[in-house]
Design a protein around this motif. Sequence first.
Motif, short mmCIF file in Angstrom:
data_model
loop_
_atom_site.label_atom_id
_atom_site.label_comp_id
_atom_site.label_asym_id
_atom_site.label_seq_id
_atom_site.Cartn_x
_atom_site.Cartn_y
_atom_site.Cartn_z
N ARG A 124 -16.16 21.67 -3.71
CA ARG A 124 -17.17 20.69 -3.32
C ARG A 124 -16.67 19.87 -2.14
NH1 ARG A 124 -19.46 17.54 -8.27
NH2 ARG A 124 -20.90 16.97 -6.62
N GLN A 125 -17.55 19.05 -1.61
CA GLN A 125 -17.19 18.11 -0.55
C GLN A 125 -17.54 16.70 -1.02
OE1 GLN A 125 -19.27 19.73 2.96
NE2 GLN A 125 -17.23 20.10 3.79
N TYR A 126 -16.70 15.75 -0.65
CA TYR A 126 -16.90 14.36 -1.04
C TYR A 126 -16.65 13.47 0.18
CZ TYR A 126 -16.39 16.00 -5.86
OH TYR A 126 -16.55 16.66 -7.05
N ASN A 127 -17.24 12.29 0.17
CA ASN A 127 -16.89 11.30 1.18
C ASN A 127 -15.49 10.81 0.88
OD1 ASN A 127 -19.40 11.38 2.50
ND2 ASN A 127 -20.28 9.95 1.05
N TYR A 128 -14.71 10.61 1.92
CA TYR A 128 -13.35 10.09 1.73
C TYR A 128 -13.13 8.88 2.62
CZ TYR A 128 -11.74 12.17 6.13
OH TYR A 128 -11.58 12.49 7.46
N THR A 129 -12.11 8.12 2.25
CA THR A 129 -11.62 7.01 3.06
C THR A 129 -10.14 7.27 3.32
OG1 THR A 129 -13.18 5.49 2.01
CG2 THR A 129 -11.31 4.51 3.17
N LEU A 130 -9.74 7.24 4.57
CA LEU A 130 -8.35 7.38 4.95
C LEU A 130 -7.86 6.01 5.40
CD1 LEU A 130 -5.79 9.05 5.73
CD2 LEU A 130 -6.87 9.38 7.98
N SER A 131 -6.85 5.48 4.70
CA SER A 131 -6.27 4.19 5.05
C SER A 131 -4.93 4.42 5.74
CB SER A 131 -6.05 3.33 3.80
OG SER A 131 -7.29 3.08 3.19
N ILE A 132 -4.74 3.78 6.88
CA ILE A 132 -3.49 3.86 7.63
C ILE A 132 -2.91 2.46 7.66
CG2 ILE A 132 -2.43 4.45 9.83
CD1 ILE A 132 -4.88 6.26 10.35
N SER A 133 -1.68 2.32 7.17
CA SER A 133 -1.08 1.00 7.08
C SER A 133 0.39 1.02 7.50
CB SER A 133 -1.19 0.48 5.64
OG SER A 133 -0.58 -0.79 5.51
N GLN A 134 0.86 -0.10 7.99
CA GLN A 134 2.28 -0.28 8.28
C GLN A 134 2.93 -1.17 7.23
OE1 GLN A 134 1.79 -1.60 12.42
NE2 GLN A 134 2.68 0.34 13.09
N GLN A 135 2.15 -1.56 6.23
CA GLN A 135 2.68 -2.40 5.15
C GLN A 135 3.20 -1.51 4.04
OE1 GLN A 135 2.71 -5.80 5.50
NE2 GLN A 135 1.92 -5.32 7.53
N LYS A 136 4.37 -1.81 3.54
CA LYS A 136 4.92 -1.03 2.44
C LYS A 136 4.14 -1.32 1.17
CE LYS A 136 9.38 -0.28 4.41
NZ LYS A 136 10.79 -0.25 4.28
N LYS A 137 4.00 -0.29 0.36
CA LYS A 137 3.27 -0.41 -0.89
C LYS A 137 4.08 -1.26 -1.86
CE LYS A 137 0.80 2.54 -4.10
NZ LYS A 137 0.45 3.90 -4.40
N PRO A 138 3.43 -2.26 -2.50
CA PRO A 138 4.19 -3.08 -3.46
C PRO A 138 4.67 -2.25 -4.64
CG PRO A 138 1.86 -3.77 -3.34
CD PRO A 138 2.06 -2.62 -2.39
N MET A 139 5.88 -2.53 -5.07
CA MET A 139 6.44 -1.83 -6.23
C MET A 139 5.87 -2.45 -7.50
SD MET A 139 8.34 0.42 -4.85
CE MET A 139 9.57 1.01 -5.95
N ASN A 140 5.51 -1.61 -8.45
CA ASN A 140 4.98 -2.11 -9.74
C ASN A 140 6.06 -2.38 -10.72
OD1 ASN A 140 2.38 -1.95 -8.76
ND2 ASN A 140 2.07 0.11 -9.53
#
Length: 146
Positions: free
Chosen positions: A130-146
Amino acid sequence: MKTYIRFTIVPAALVISLALIKPIWAEVPSIQINSKLQSDPLVLKGKSGGSVQSDCGNIPDAPSQIIQVKESLPYLRLTVDSPGQPTMLIDGPGGRFCVLADQYSETKPELSGYWQEGKYSLYIGELSKRQYNYTLSISQQKKPMN
């Protein structure tokens, strides 16, 4: 009279054929990334999946996005969000990488780290047909650690 018809029909046929061919000439969306993003995250949208079966799911025959990294970056993170099972195939100066979702990325394909200068072709694929709408996020911020 025949010359007049020729000069009327031939240009009209040419214009019609160019109008029909234009979608084939459509350029792949391209974005330039510098040391400082215009907005963080930078969000791009599109449609996942395609007709080409690969080891990275069903991908489009042309790149979904082209990213031109203008200078080497110590850190950049790309994340795809979609209601389906998205994949991300990245073809760039460092090689070709398939990124699948995992538990760390919360079911979203994600690649982060050092990015060298160069042109990157991104194919946003889909594990299903199938095909779906997607969102591509580009960031220079590091992902917070959980």
